[in-house]
Scaffold this active site. Sequence first.
Site, PDB file in Angstrom:
ATOM      1  CD  GLU A   1      -2.907  -1.178   2.344  1.00 38.93           C
ATOM      2  OE1 GLU A   1      -2.822  -0.286   3.205  1.00 38.93           O
ATOM      3  OE2 GLU A   1      -3.790  -2.049   2.372  1.00 38.93           O
TER       4      GLU A   1
ATOM      5  CG  ASN B   1      -3.680  -4.995   0.470  1.00 37.02           C
ATOM      6  OD1 ASN B   1      -3.486  -6.097  -0.015  1.00 37.02           O
ATOM      7  ND2 ASN B   1      -2.829  -4.426   1.321  1.00 37.02           N
TER       8      ASN B   1
ATOM      9  CD  GLU C   1      -3.531  -5.888   3.994  1.00 38.18           C
ATOM     10  OE1 GLU C   1      -4.423  -5.131   4.447  1.00 38.18           O
ATOM     11  OE2 GLU C   1      -2.323  -5.638   4.096  1.00 38.18           O
TER      12      GLU C   1
END
Length: 1922
Positions: free
Chosen positions: A1533, A1676, A1744
């Site tokens: 991220e 994610n 995720e």
Amino acid sequence: MDLICKTVIFFLLVSLSLGTDGKFARNFITMAGPLPRDLAERLGLQDQVLPKEQQGPAVAEAQGYLCQPDLMASELPRYFSQLRELGVTHYELVLPWARVVPEGNATEVDGAQVWCYRQLLEALAAAELKAVLVLHRGRVPGAVAAQRDRAFSELFVEYVDFSFRAFGDLVDVWLSFSDLPEVLQSLPYAEPRERVRAVAAAHEGFYTMLHEKVSPAGGKLSIALEMGNVLDNASSELLPVYLQDSVDFVSLNLQYHCGNETDFYKKLSEFQGAWKDKDILVFSLKVLDCASMEEHPFIPVAAIVKVINKEEAHMIGCDINELLDYLPHVLSEISTLQENLDAVLAPRSSYQTVWKMFAEQSESERDSFLQDVFPSGFLWGISTGAFNIEGAWAEDGKGESIWDQFGHEGHVHMNQTADVACDSYYKTSYDIYLLKGLHPQLYKFSVSWSRIFPAGTNKTINSKGVDYYNRLIDRLLDSNIEPMVTLFHWDLPQALQALGGWQNESIIDAFVSYADFCFSTLGDRVKHWITFHEPWVISYAGYGTGEHPPGITDPGAASYKVAHTILKAHAKVWHLYNDKYRSQQLGKVGLVLNSDWAEPRTPSSSEDVRASERYLQFMLGWFAHPIFVNGDYPDILKAQIQEVNQQCSTTVAQLPVFTEEEKSLVKGTADFFGLSHYTSRLVSAGTNGMCTPGYESIGNFSLHVDPSWPQAASSWIHVVPWGLRRLLKFVSQEYTESKIPIYIAGNGVPTGDTGDLLNDTLRVDYFYQYINEALKAVKLDAVDVRSYIARSLIDGFEGPAGYSLKFGLHHVNFEDSNRPRTPKASAYFYSSVIEKNGFPSQALGRPSAPVVFNRPVPSKLPNLPASEVPSKAKVVWQKFSSQTAFERDMYFYGTFPEDFTWGVSSSSYQIEGGWDADGKGPSIWDNFTHVPGNVNNNDTGDIACDSYNKVEEDIYMLKALGVKNYRFSVSWPRIFPTGRNDSINSHGVAYYNRVIDGLIANNITPIVTLYHWDLPQTLQDIGGWESDEIIDLFDSFADFCFQTFGDRVKFWNTLNEPNIIAWLGYGEGLFPPNVKDPGNAPYRVAHILLKAHARVYHTYDDKYRASQGGIIAPCLFTTWAEPKSPSDPRDIEAADRYLQFLFGWFAHPIYKNGDYPEVMKWKVGNRSELQNLPSSRLPVLTAEEREYIRGTADVFCFNIYSSKIVSHSTTRLSPFSYDYDQEVSVTVDSSWPTSSLPDHRPVAWGLRRLLNWIKEEYGNPPIYIIENGVGARAKSDVDDNARIFYLKTYIDEALKAYKVDGVNLKGYNAWSLMDNFEWVDGYEPRFGLHQIDFDNPNRPRTPKRSAVYYAEVISNNGIPLPKEDEFLYGEFPENFSWSIATAAYQIEGGWRADGKGLSIWDKYAHTPLRIGKDATGDVACDSYHRIEEDVEMLKSLKVSHYRFSISWSRVLPDGTTRYINEKGLNYYERLIDALLAANIVPQVTLYHWDLPQALQDVGGWENDTVVQRFKEYAEVVFQRLGDKVKFWITLNEPYNTAYLGYGVGTAAPGISVRPGRAPYVVGHNLIKAHAEVWHLYNETYRAKQGGLISITINSDWAEPRNPHSQEDIEAARRFMQFLLGWFAHPIFKNGDYNEVMKRRIRERSLAQGLNESRLPEFTESEKQRIKGTYDYFGLNHYTTVLTYNLNYPKSVKSYDSDRGVATVTDRSWLGSGSLWLKVTPFGFRKILRWIKEEYNNPPIYVTENGVSERGAFEFNDTWRMHYYRSYINEALKAVVLDGVDLRGYTAWTLMDNLEWAVGYEEKFGLYYVNFSDPALPRRPKASAKYYSQIINCNGFPDPATGPHPCLEQEPEVTPTDPTPGAADSVSFLGLDLTVQSAEIALYVLFALSAVGALGLALFAYKYGKLSKRSPKHSHIELSSKL
């Protein structure tokens, strides 16, 4: 008969007789006879005289005539010879059956008569004339009719047999019967069908005898028929059926009425259709009413010849009986005629006919108004064009059109473009909404060629464009509106224009291909197709004058070439449909041609008359003549162009020539004639010479206007209504006759963009006059007009004039990005014309049997005992108050029963205005509002919404909504100005009659409230509701209403919210009459209100119910009461008491036992005693009164807006107060959303609980929610998200109550129809579904988005599960990776263990106020010391992979390779070995945010040296671990590192001083660092280690807050590009940032005075280095947001201001433990599909995905199971349905851990960690088992296929450390189940479509967002936390 008529007939004869060589056709019959009257009488042959209709009375059977043989011998040969010399070939004779066979028996004949007729026939033969013998004419002989024992046919055939024998050798043509009506009428049969059968049998016998027995080779048989409606329908239909095969030709009696050609054509066409193109002998020809044609005697003949030729009739002969005297006179002309028949017939111009027809009209006659209606089945329509309204010029793959380029090149007024236009591409629902209000039968719109085929050909088909038109068509049909689809409305794909456009003939094939696609795709639903809309405009303005794109100025050549191409393209498309689609689709194909009417400037000038005709032929005939006449251009046009070219030295105009094959192709290629007409012109002969290429010069005409004609906003339109009638007559004469219907497909007038844009009286007058002229054409001129289509539905982009011209019936505000649409006066006018089908001469009668919904059969509700204290309804709190938020808020899908009634509500004082109009008396609210200070802003209801004067406008809104009912109230003082029945105001009565009749006419049930607070002031003056006298007065008023309106009103509310009247009017005194007596007056008033209600109920019950059959009830106000502590019995009692005081006060007496609730009596009685009063302040109801009141309601009606939190309170005894008597404390939850009124907080779940309470308390009566809505404090809230969320959630709770709880809910009404006067709050709170502009005296009504939303709910009858949200059973691909994730700082602990260096998160966590509750990751889950435990949990989960991160500072304590911490590396080696031993694949993240603090001290990620440091770190890890790790993630991220860490500072390192620059610098370095590490692995380690390496990018999915707004859609795209695209675009696309980011940041930077963009630039070599540095796409994803545009001040320098997007969430979405995380599974599938489409379908690993909770540990985490089930199922859909290359899925997270800035408060783990226990025990939650089951099944096996082995339960392993409080049973949706049962229940429950995936994110509500790890938030979103 005068010479003119004879000449007419002669020319007709000639034209029919001439063959192709100009000679008389061989065997043509020219027929005379029977004998002239004087000759017949002299010869004694009176039977030959024609019957009464033609010459004289029919011959009476009784009279006997004997022929004179001598005279016959001397006179007949001479007479017959003369005829022969004149060219007569045949002679008609009638054989008198009654005379020849006087007894009716053919064996007994009159020999003298037989001899007589034999002589006659022989004389004919001697003169070489052939005989046409009619065997019977007129009535059947009496002697025949009298023979009842024998069939008529048998007698006739005997007569025929005799005739053959007697005369057969002398007859050439036989006719069985003539004067057929007389024959049929005289037959002795009762039924018309029997008579027809008898005649047919007789004739068939004749035919059989003639051809089989008598003369197989010679002789012909016919029967004489009339054309037109001479016979009854049955006879007309049956004769052709019976006789089709027994006639050799048809003999036809023909009448032609001059001036009534249309009827003639129609009848002839019908006749031929019935007789299947049999040969025709014109047996009798009459030309009538020709006196007016003396100037042009050839016009009727031309008309007849024309129609006969057009019909391609084969005329084998003609009656010339009446021409005999004139034949010598005209025979001398025959040679001339043979030489030049066309010249003789030339003066047959339709234009001159029509012009002359109207030329003599006086002005008053011309302009007179016709009160009449159009024929039944007439089609009313409204139109638009794609480029005018759609916008979305480059959206979803649409190609550029010529209009796009034209606008972008600056050729339009004020440089306007059609880029957004009305945004109709995104506003289908809005346009349908308007159409439902108008209620036309047709909607004419066009398909954008470049939206379907972006490049113009079928090589690229844009599926999203096709979807748009499919949606539009389906929605139209759902709304009972027929689509009329135009294939080409001027917007050519630019790609085709680049090849020459319509000048290149290859475009024909492209157009045919496009049309073929449209027919095949849309034709199953589209039955009206238009190939081209106004091709003249394309040719003239696009290629002639160049005013339109493509802007070519070549009027002499290109213009004609284009028209030629278009005509051929049209014809080919027509044939394509005709040959390929018509038989299945049964549609019609035509085109729309535009034309002015041309009136000679100087009527007396023949030059001007000819010029006018020329103008029409150049405009209309150019296209109409080839299609509707002969496949070629009009002769006038060809001759004119030829003349121009001959007179000029050069070729001025080049008119292409059609080949014979092309003419045949083009001719007849239209099923209807679409006519577009706006104005008229005065035309004179040209004066400027013809040699300059130009439209007028080539045509040799000049155009003018009469200065008295009113001018519209556009210079080319003048209002000349009568031109339309003339043009229609011309089109009918010239082109369509009666064969092809005319559709008026474009008529309207533009207004300008200044002045009153809504009260468009010019347009109203225009429609009024033009539609009436169309009516005259239909009714007076017999023109076959089938439809009228007004232009245009909405204001739009009007070509070169841009938005300055407005044709719409609805105003569009182009300054507002929402493009709100507001009906103009013309919309209401046109709607009323449609409803009335024209202009009926008087008001239509009132419907006698109103259509109403299925209302309950009135019946007494059951007797119920008094309520207990607390009431038994307390079970509702027991059932619902313990629900988890998940159970309470889970969205429910389903629909209501078919008889459910949807409505909307209002009340008289709030909307009507007209406070003193037409004799209305003042009400208490009138007086109250006129006192300054009583009402907010001193507002009054004097005008309000002006509904008193806007009945049509209000009904228009109701039609658009599609409601089944409308609840409104009757104003007592409007009907009884003094409150008493001695003063009845007829104007008021008429107003309500108009409303009620309008509702009934539109199938909307009126629900009428008798009293909604506006008491006549005169009655207040005698005490109002405190006076017993008012009971009688209210009853008198109600009685009048029942008597006057009850024949149509079947649903009555007596009183609206009597509890509010009593408390606010007489207790608090906030409302009139301002009585402030809180302890006594409310009880007294309520007492009287109850008795008044009961009186009215009984009046209805006794006097009206039997005849009217309606229902009646009061309407009560309530709010839900939630106990503050559901576990505290005192709070339960308090909540129940609150409801009994508020609701039960009136409901308990009416619906239970006639008396007040026990708790009320108890509390008020006891408190009164404590207050030293002699008796209770609550009045006592006598036994008689109780019996009278009990049961006085047929249904249960109530209003609800909000909920309250209630607890017990000991209240003051003084002052006396109804409020204190309740002994409760009332509050609200501060987390509940707010609205415009402080006590109206939306709490949807309260509605479900209240409905259940009513069910329990009052025996589940039929329930109607009469008011429910929410207010907003905004003058303009057309994009009203909050109201949509309110409706969406409240209606859903009602649905749950009905479907799940069994509540007897019958109806739902939203409050309110429109913004209105909200009592003491005035006009500030806006509750309406429609916005009212109270500053505009017209009070325009604009639908808000909530109106469109509510209309869709009504249409769907609830909230059905969207198709895309249905659960998908199936499995993921083999070898799919199932993983679970953690991160080093979040779980490891050991923050200083074994030489680990400090990370930025260590420092951040040890900084005060940075992390919730001062938590740190010092110990966290202590995973650094618990490898074995972690791996055991992973094994239990059955995951194939485990994603974890390496702590950079644990391996390299100062971030550099100067020192490698072996103990740190050893930890990871041991972890990896343990994983591999457990057969779990490690997925290793190199960087998960924990930068070594030492590197941050030198600038961290802002210092580009970090790129090299990261590469060095990665190399160490690859060297040491790479032989065992095959799956690497470089960065986790990067967005959160850049934005949160260095932009807003809500994550480590907490920097926020450079928000407009630092995030971009950090992002720049992160991208380069990733690329370097990828190349390092790729070039150095991949070959030997064989792993994968890529990056993980986080992203929410973004939906537009308003999916109908292009601005919001663009905001969503911008959000995605700034979030996901920031890092994905350089890596997965081209090595550089996306254009959206680059452009916006650069523009804002320069506007801020900077020299360059704040976004750094990559060098070309860097771009090449970055591009393609991935092996997969790591994603994610957790949630979805709703986005909209937000413009920040120019000076603000930040990522947020650069992005310019704000986000909200939908209130119907399930929440979680994190404010920012809403459960939105649908977004997961969408983001996966978006990545596939945006980045060329890379392999994707979801790295995720998970959900959090807060609060105490609950083992049974159903919300998490639901989350994983629904999200993973959406991933499955992405794989199976969307073709996404998804390789693996990772759940976040293994166990509860440190969630970054929120500490340990938010828990995402599948395993619970008890952080309060130093041992940190872990325990699996129910979701752990559930996730392992999904892994075990590799998806979701279909339960329909039976039990699957993967679902078998394994023995539970008893946890080593049971957590206190964990139970053997769990609560699941309110049920106590075992763990195993709960899991199965979850699996099955979510399989049900009723509780399927969550609803689409249609709308949004602004809500602050915290972070799943503070990383996920913006600066604004985190401010509340910090």
